[in-house]
Design a protein around this motif. Structure first.
Motif, PDB file in Angstrom:
ATOM      1  N   ARG A 629      45.252  59.310  39.622  1.00 19.15           N
ATOM      2  CA  ARG A 629      44.819  58.165  38.818  1.00 19.15           C
ATOM      3  C   ARG A 629      45.888  57.083  38.712  1.00 19.15           C
ATOM      4  O   ARG A 629      45.589  55.897  38.831  1.00 19.15           O
ATOM      5  CB  ARG A 629      44.403  58.650  37.432  1.00 19.15           C
ATOM      6  CG  ARG A 629      43.177  59.559  37.461  1.00 19.15           C
ATOM      7  CD  ARG A 629      42.798  60.072  36.090  1.00 19.15           C
ATOM      8  NE  ARG A 629      42.437  59.006  35.166  1.00 19.15           N
ATOM      9  CZ  ARG A 629      42.021  59.227  33.912  1.00 19.15           C
ATOM     10  NH1 ARG A 629      41.935  60.469  33.471  1.00 19.15           N
ATOM     11  NH2 ARG A 629      41.706  58.230  33.125  1.00 19.15           N
ATOM     12  N   ARG A 630      47.154  57.504  38.463  1.00 18.87           N
ATOM     13  CA  ARG A 630      48.189  56.486  38.237  1.00 18.87           C
ATOM     14  C   ARG A 630      48.803  55.966  39.528  1.00 18.87           C
ATOM     15  O   ARG A 630      49.005  54.766  39.693  1.00 18.87           O
ATOM     16  CB  ARG A 630      49.283  57.062  37.337  1.00 18.87           C
ATOM     17  CG  ARG A 630      48.801  57.387  35.929  1.00 18.87           C
ATOM     18  CD  ARG A 630      49.958  57.818  35.045  1.00 18.87           C
ATOM     19  NE  ARG A 630      49.498  58.199  33.711  1.00 18.87           N
ATOM     20  CZ  ARG A 630      50.304  58.631  32.739  1.00 18.87           C
ATOM     21  NH1 ARG A 630      51.615  58.730  32.963  1.00 18.87           N
ATOM     22  NH2 ARG A 630      49.812  58.956  31.558  1.00 18.87           N
ATOM     23  N   VAL A 631      49.103  56.897  40.459  1.00 14.22           N
ATOM     24  CA  VAL A 631      49.803  56.470  41.672  1.00 14.22           C
ATOM     25  C   VAL A 631      48.819  55.965  42.727  1.00 14.22           C
ATOM     26  O   VAL A 631      48.854  54.798  43.124  1.00 14.22           O
ATOM     27  CB  VAL A 631      50.660  57.622  42.240  1.00 14.22           C
ATOM     28  CG1 VAL A 631      51.342  57.195  43.535  1.00 14.22           C
ATOM     29  CG2 VAL A 631      51.698  58.057  41.216  1.00 14.22           C
ATOM     30  N   ILE A 632      47.914  56.855  43.162  1.00  6.27           N
ATOM     31  CA  ILE A 632      47.010  56.478  44.260  1.00  6.27           C
ATOM     32  C   ILE A 632      46.034  55.394  43.815  1.00  6.27           C
ATOM     33  O   ILE A 632      45.945  54.323  44.428  1.00  6.27           O
ATOM     34  CB  ILE A 632      46.257  57.716  44.774  1.00  6.27           C
ATOM     35  CG1 ILE A 632      47.245  58.726  45.356  1.00  6.27           C
ATOM     36  CG2 ILE A 632      45.224  57.321  45.831  1.00  6.27           C
ATOM     37  CD1 ILE A 632      46.619  60.027  45.785  1.00  6.27           C
ATOM     38  N   ASP A 633      45.328  55.664  42.709  1.00  3.73           N
ATOM     39  CA  ASP A 633      44.391  54.647  42.234  1.00  3.73           C
ATOM     40  C   ASP A 633      45.119  53.429  41.685  1.00  3.73           C
ATOM     41  O   ASP A 633      44.642  52.294  41.826  1.00  3.73           O
ATOM     42  CB  ASP A 633      43.479  55.227  41.156  1.00  3.73           C
ATOM     43  CG  ASP A 633      42.459  56.199  41.732  1.00  3.73           C
ATOM     44  OD1 ASP A 633      42.321  56.214  42.970  1.00  3.73           O
ATOM     45  OD2 ASP A 633      41.824  56.945  40.966  1.00  3.73           O
ATOM     46  N   GLY A 634      46.292  53.666  41.039  1.00  2.00           N
ATOM     47  CA  GLY A 634      47.031  52.546  40.456  1.00  2.00           C
ATOM     48  C   GLY A 634      47.541  51.578  41.499  1.00  2.00           C
ATOM     49  O   GLY A 634      47.491  50.355  41.319  1.00  2.00           O
ATOM     50  N   LEU A 635      48.063  52.116  42.619  1.00  2.00           N
ATOM     51  CA  LEU A 635      48.546  51.247  43.688  1.00  2.00           C
ATOM     52  C   LEU A 635      47.445  50.865  44.662  1.00  2.00           C
ATOM     53  O   LEU A 635      47.609  49.929  45.450  1.00  2.00           O
ATOM     54  CB  LEU A 635      49.680  51.945  44.452  1.00  2.00           C
ATOM     55  CG  LEU A 635      50.926  52.276  43.633  1.00  2.00           C
ATOM     56  CD1 LEU A 635      51.942  53.003  44.502  1.00  2.00           C
ATOM     57  CD2 LEU A 635      51.541  51.008  43.035  1.00  2.00           C
ATOM     58  N   GLY A 639      44.710  49.237  41.334  1.00  4.07           N
ATOM     59  CA  GLY A 639      45.747  48.212  41.287  1.00  4.07           C
ATOM     60  C   GLY A 639      45.272  46.878  41.834  1.00  4.07           C
ATOM     61  O   GLY A 639      45.518  45.819  41.234  1.00  4.07           O
ATOM     62  N   VAL A 640      44.594  46.930  42.967  1.00  4.03           N
ATOM     63  CA  VAL A 640      44.084  45.685  43.562  1.00  4.03           C
ATOM     64  C   VAL A 640      43.084  45.014  42.630  1.00  4.03           C
ATOM     65  O   VAL A 640      43.127  43.796  42.406  1.00  4.03           O
ATOM     66  CB  VAL A 640      43.443  45.981  44.935  1.00  4.03           C
ATOM     67  CG1 VAL A 640      42.745  44.743  45.474  1.00  4.03           C
ATOM     68  CG2 VAL A 640      44.498  46.464  45.912  1.00  4.03           C
ATOM     69  N   THR A 641      42.174  45.798  42.081  1.00  5.09           N
ATOM     70  CA  THR A 641      41.184  45.208  41.177  1.00  5.09           C
ATOM     71  C   THR A 641      41.837  44.669  39.906  1.00  5.09           C
ATOM     72  O   THR A 641      41.406  43.640  39.373  1.00  5.09           O
ATOM     73  CB  THR A 641      40.123  46.249  40.812  1.00  5.09           C
ATOM     74  OG1 THR A 641      40.759  47.407  40.263  1.00  5.09           O
ATOM     75  CG2 THR A 641      39.316  46.657  42.033  1.00  5.09           C
ATOM     76  N   SER A 642      42.898  45.363  39.426  1.00 10.39           N
ATOM     77  CA  SER A 642      43.586  44.875  38.225  1.00 10.39           C
ATOM     78  C   SER A 642      44.259  43.539  38.492  1.00 10.39           C
ATOM     79  O   SER A 642      44.184  42.606  37.668  1.00 10.39           O
ATOM     80  CB  SER A 642      44.632  45.901  37.755  1.00 10.39           C
ATOM     81  OG  SER A 642      44.011  47.104  37.375  1.00 10.39           O
ATOM     82  N   VAL A 643      44.939  43.412  39.645  1.00 11.03           N
ATOM     83  CA  VAL A 643      45.589  42.141  39.992  1.00 11.03           C
ATOM     84  C   VAL A 643      44.549  41.042  40.180  1.00 11.03           C
ATOM     85  O   VAL A 643      44.712  39.902  39.712  1.00 11.03           O
ATOM     86  CB  VAL A 643      46.442  42.308  41.265  1.00 11.03           C
ATOM     87  CG1 VAL A 643      46.969  40.960  41.744  1.00 11.03           C
ATOM     88  CG2 VAL A 643      47.595  43.262  40.998  1.00 11.03           C
ATOM     89  N   SER A 644      43.452  41.364  40.862  1.00 10.96           N
ATOM     90  CA  SER A 644      42.380  40.384  41.067  1.00 10.96           C
ATOM     91  C   SER A 644      41.794  39.942  39.731  1.00 10.96           C
ATOM     92  O   SER A 644      41.510  38.747  39.519  1.00 10.96           O
ATOM     93  CB  SER A 644      41.275  40.979  41.949  1.00 10.96           C
ATOM     94  OG  SER A 644      41.788  41.353  43.205  1.00 10.96           O
ATOM     95  N   ARG A 645      41.634  40.918  38.823  1.00 13.02           N
ATOM     96  CA  ARG A 645      41.091  40.590  37.512  1.00 13.02           C
ATOM     97  C   ARG A 645      42.046  39.684  36.746  1.00 13.02           C
ATOM     98  O   ARG A 645      41.622  38.738  36.064  1.00 13.02           O
ATOM     99  CB  ARG A 645      40.827  41.886  36.735  1.00 13.02           C
ATOM    100  CG  ARG A 645      40.061  41.652  35.440  1.00 13.02           C
ATOM    101  CD  ARG A 645      39.815  42.951  34.666  1.00 13.02           C
ATOM    102  NE  ARG A 645      39.033  43.876  35.458  1.00 13.02           N
ATOM    103  CZ  ARG A 645      39.496  45.016  35.918  1.00 13.02           C
ATOM    104  NH1 ARG A 645      40.760  45.364  35.668  1.00 13.02           N
ATOM    105  NH2 ARG A 645      38.726  45.817  36.627  1.00 13.02           N
ATOM    106  N   TRP A 646      43.353  39.940  36.886  1.00  9.91           N
ATOM    107  CA  TRP A 646      44.344  39.117  36.171  1.00  9.91           C
ATOM    108  C   TRP A 646      44.330  37.679  36.696  1.00  9.91           C
ATOM    109  O   TRP A 646      44.334  36.720  35.927  1.00  9.91           O
ATOM    110  CB  TRP A 646      45.724  39.737  36.365  1.00  9.91           C
ATOM    111  CG  TRP A 646      46.813  38.997  35.626  1.00  9.91           C
ATOM    112  CD1 TRP A 646      47.109  39.066  34.302  1.00  9.91           C
ATOM    113  CD2 TRP A 646      47.735  38.058  36.203  1.00  9.91           C
ATOM    114  NE1 TRP A 646      48.163  38.250  34.000  1.00  9.91           N
ATOM    115  CE2 TRP A 646      48.573  37.620  35.146  1.00  9.91           C
ATOM    116  CE3 TRP A 646      47.927  37.575  37.495  1.00  9.91           C
ATOM    117  CZ2 TRP A 646      49.587  36.682  35.355  1.00  9.91           C
ATOM    118  CZ3 TRP A 646      48.940  36.655  37.697  1.00  9.91           C
ATOM    119  CH2 TRP A 646      49.765  36.203  36.645  1.00  9.91           C
ATOM    120  N   PHE A 647      44.284  37.518  38.045  1.00  9.30           N
ATOM    121  CA  PHE A 647      44.225  36.173  38.618  1.00  9.30           C
ATOM    122  C   PHE A 647      42.933  35.469  38.250  1.00  9.30           C
ATOM    123  O   PHE A 647      42.914  34.265  37.971  1.00  9.30           O
ATOM    124  CB  PHE A 647      44.370  36.242  40.141  1.00  9.30           C
ATOM    125  CG  PHE A 647      45.810  36.263  40.596  1.00  9.30           C
ATOM    126  CD1 PHE A 647      46.629  35.148  40.447  1.00  9.30           C
ATOM    127  CD2 PHE A 647      46.350  37.408  41.158  1.00  9.30           C
ATOM    128  CE1 PHE A 647      47.953  35.179  40.858  1.00  9.30           C
ATOM    129  CE2 PHE A 647      47.679  37.440  41.560  1.00  9.30           C
ATOM    130  CZ  PHE A 647      48.481  36.325  41.421  1.00  9.30           C
TER     131      PHE A 647
END
Length: 686
Positions: A629-635, A639-647
């Protein structure tokens, strides 16, 4: 398929199991019970002449091939019935105990609504065990090996409405699978090294090339050592040896006849039989034999210590089984295969006697199993008491090693022979095994008489809570379908104890007592009658080529011969002091840490739960919650969706809808573009 008397011995219980299990609704319980009991009785009747031929006749060794089991690319297994001294012993042991258990179950399971299913399981178990002991190659041996594992799972969990029974069945199944993995690897290694799984071919190939190496890369060991070691891992699981013993006490959740069948002469002795069958391999593998010796000796001592502190009557007998199996294994480890098989043979009688006798006590006391709530049972159950007394004398090996003459109960002849063989051996761990054997004999005597005194002597103590749980949370009322009636009956009788202090019990019916009488005769006379053939002057003719024999004669010091007798008497004296003269002393000791350590079985269950169950869960949580959850899904995707959501959130704030905001942004962009152009132009000027 070649049909013969030998084939009928093996297959008759299978056909009966199928009839009772599949047609139970059509034929009814009584017919199913009759068919299964009759089939096992037929197998016993046909096995006795075969055994008698090896004892008093010429002993005709033979292999009857029934059909081709597997034939793929050079891997061939033919389903066979191998008849030699080893299989003849096991045939009569398995069929006699199984038949008596079937007869006993007519009375013990009389009120169970699923009797047909129970008897079907018993017969299937018998078939699997018979196919194991008559195997002529490792694949058929493995088939029977797994068959008794499946049958034991079904029998231990027979009362499947109980969570404890289901848990015990799963625990036994999983623990045995761990050992069976090593067993399967051993069979694969034998085929890889010697190109065959047929016993004689493997043994001859190993003897012809004892220096063959097997390993990975630069890590190499002698192939025969590796194969023997892996095969014994399977025996450790099936025969409940140290580290893989944890399933054995929980198996008491099954009906008492199951305990007698599994733990007296059949499933748990399969490992001993296998090691003796592969004796020619272990004869070439001193390191593996030393490992067998040390594990067996440790098991004998460990189980004897745990048996000191158990309160459940069946668990005491179960741990004595575990301890006696340790004797058999260290006998095989030091090369005394005939002594190991002799103890297996005598043990079948007195241990089945003790288990069925314990079942008789439980039946007479309205399914009470805790010895703390017994006492005074001797008067209302005199026949059961006498049978249990004979079983106790046989278990402790009571006898006298007189000059030129040994006289005693069955266990005396075989157990003393094992201890003497360990003393005479120069193998790895042999002296350790000798002292473990002597110490375990002392402890065996103590806990055996503890059981006898707590159960049959003194005044009836009674259970203040009719349906109780002991400190370990184990439910002592195993008949769930009769639970309410048992509880009520016990509560009623608890207030009706006779004035003489005897228990409010009743003697068992004759259908349960008759098997006890037969087994008691074996517990008394089997050692004396068959000692000359297993270990004495008829041994070479009796065994033939079945197992390697030690031909060197030994003169033992007097103290070695008398040591087991002396420690047995010491154990009896201590039991008399603690449980007849000063019964308050053990109650005081029960509050100490040593007693807690023994009562909780050296905390093996707790350690295994912490290391394997909770450890596996912690590792799973680590890989799931942290790694996945933290490493594989996080990176990765998270992670990609979180960065996209932030932008996207930032860009959404820019889109205000006001013209002057857009004009201001355009002005800033123009200034920035102009500045970039100017600086870029200066950077490119000469």
């Amino acid at each position: 398929m070649q049909f013969s008397t030998e084939a009928l011995i093996v297959l008759a219980p299978l056909f009966a199991a199928a009839i009772a299990g599949l047609l139970q609704r059509l034929i009814g319980d009584r017919v199913a019970m009759t068919v299964t009991t009759g089939s096992v009785g037929l197998s016993l009747a046909l096995s006795l002449p075969i055994f008698a031929d090896f004892v008093w006749g010429e002993g005709h060794e033979r292999v009857i091939e029934l059909f081709r089991f597997i034939d793929v690319a050079g891997f061939t297994s033919i389903w066979s019935v191998r008849i030699d001294t080893l299989s003849a012993i096991m045939l009569v042991v398995v069929t006699s105990v199984s038949f008596l258990v079937h007869v006993y179950s007519w009375g013990y399971m009389a009120e169970d609504p699923h009797r047909a299913r129970f008897f079907s399981y018993l017969s299937f178990f018998t078939f699997a065990m018979l196919s194991l002991v008559t195997a002529n190659d490792f694949l058929q041996l493995f088939f029977g090996w797994e068959g008794v594992g499946v049958a034991s799972y079904l029998l231990i969990g027979f009362w499947y409405q109980k969570r404890s029974a289901n848990d015990a069945a799963i625990k036994a199944f999983i623990t045995n699978r761990i050992g069976d993995f090593g067993f399967a690897l051993g069979i694969m290694a034998a085929f890889f090294c010697y190109g065959s799984i047929q016993f004689d071919e493997v043994f001859h190939a190993a003897a012809a090339n004892p220096a063959m190496m097997l390993g990975v890369g630069e890590v190499q060991f002698r192939a025969v050592e590796v194969i023997a070691f892996l095969l014994f891992i399977g025996a450790m699981g099936k025969s409940a040896q140290f580290f893989l013993h944890v399933w054995l006490p929980d198996a008491m959740e099954g009906p008492t006849p199951v305990s007698a069948l599994i733990h007296a002469a059949t499933m748990v002795t399969a490992g001993v039989f296998m090691v003796c069958r592969a004796g020619e391999l272990y004869h070439l593998a001193p390191l593996a034999s030393g490992f067998v010796t040390i594990v067996g000796a440790t098991t004998a001592l460990f189980a004897a210590t745990v048996g000191l502190a158990q309160n459940d009557i069946k668990r005491v007998v179960a741990y004595s089984t575990c301890s006696q199996l340790g004797y058999m294994f260290f006998a095989a480890g030091v090369g005394a295969y005939n002594a190991a098989m002799f103890h297996l043979f005598t043990h079948a009688f007195f241990k089945a006697l003790l288990f069925l006798g314990a079942g008789s006590v439980i039946h007479g006391l309205h399914h009470e199993q805790d010895m703390r709530y017994m006492g005074g049972v001797r008067k209302p159950m005199p026949i059961t008491w006498a049978m249990m007394l004979i079983g106790t004398f046989a278990l402790i090996g009571f006898g006298l090693p007189l000059e030129g003459l040994k006289i005693g109960f069955a266990g005396f002849y075989s157990k003393d022979a094992i201890i003497e063989a360990a003393y005479a051996s120069h193998g790895i761990g042999a002296q350790f095994a000798f002292w473990c054997g002597v110490t375990a004999a002392l402890l065996t005597s103590f806990y055996s008489w503890r059981l006898a005194f707590m159960t049959f002597e003194g005044r009836y103590r009674g259970n203040p809570h009719a349906h109780h749980h002991d400190a370990s949370g184990t439910d002592h009322h195993h008949h769930d379908h009769e639970e309410a009636k048992s509880t009520a009956a016990h509560a009623d009788h608890a207030h009706e104890a006779p004035t003489d202090g005897s228990a409010p019990a009743h003697e068992s019916p004759w259908v349960m007592l008759a098997p006890l009488l037969v087994l008691a005769a074996g517990a008394v006379f089997a050692g004396w009658l068959f000692y000359p053939y297993f270990l004495g002057y008829h041994a070479e003719a009796f065994w033939g080529q079945a197992v390697p024999l030690e031909h060197e004669r030994h003169d033992f010091p007097v103290w070695v011969l008398w040591a087991p007798v002396v420690v047995t008497l010491i154990g009896l004296a201590l039991a008399i002091i603690f449980y007849l003269w000063a019964p308050a002393a053990p109650r005081a000791m029960a509050r100490g840490p040593v007693w807690a350590f023994l009562y909780n079985k050296w905390y093996f269950d707790e350690i295994y739960d912490f290391v394997f169950v909770k450890g596996a869960r912690a590792i799973g949580d680590l890989f799931w919650k942290v790694g996945d959850r933290r490493v594989i899904d996080g990176l990765g995707p998270d992670g990609v969706t979180s960065v996209s959501r932030w932008f996207s959130r930032g860009l959404r704030r820019v889109q205000t809808g006001f013209v002057y905001h857009y004009s201001f942004i355009m002005l800033i962009a123009a200034v920035a573009f102009g500045a970039y152009a100017i600086f870029a132009g200066f950077g490119g000027a000469p």
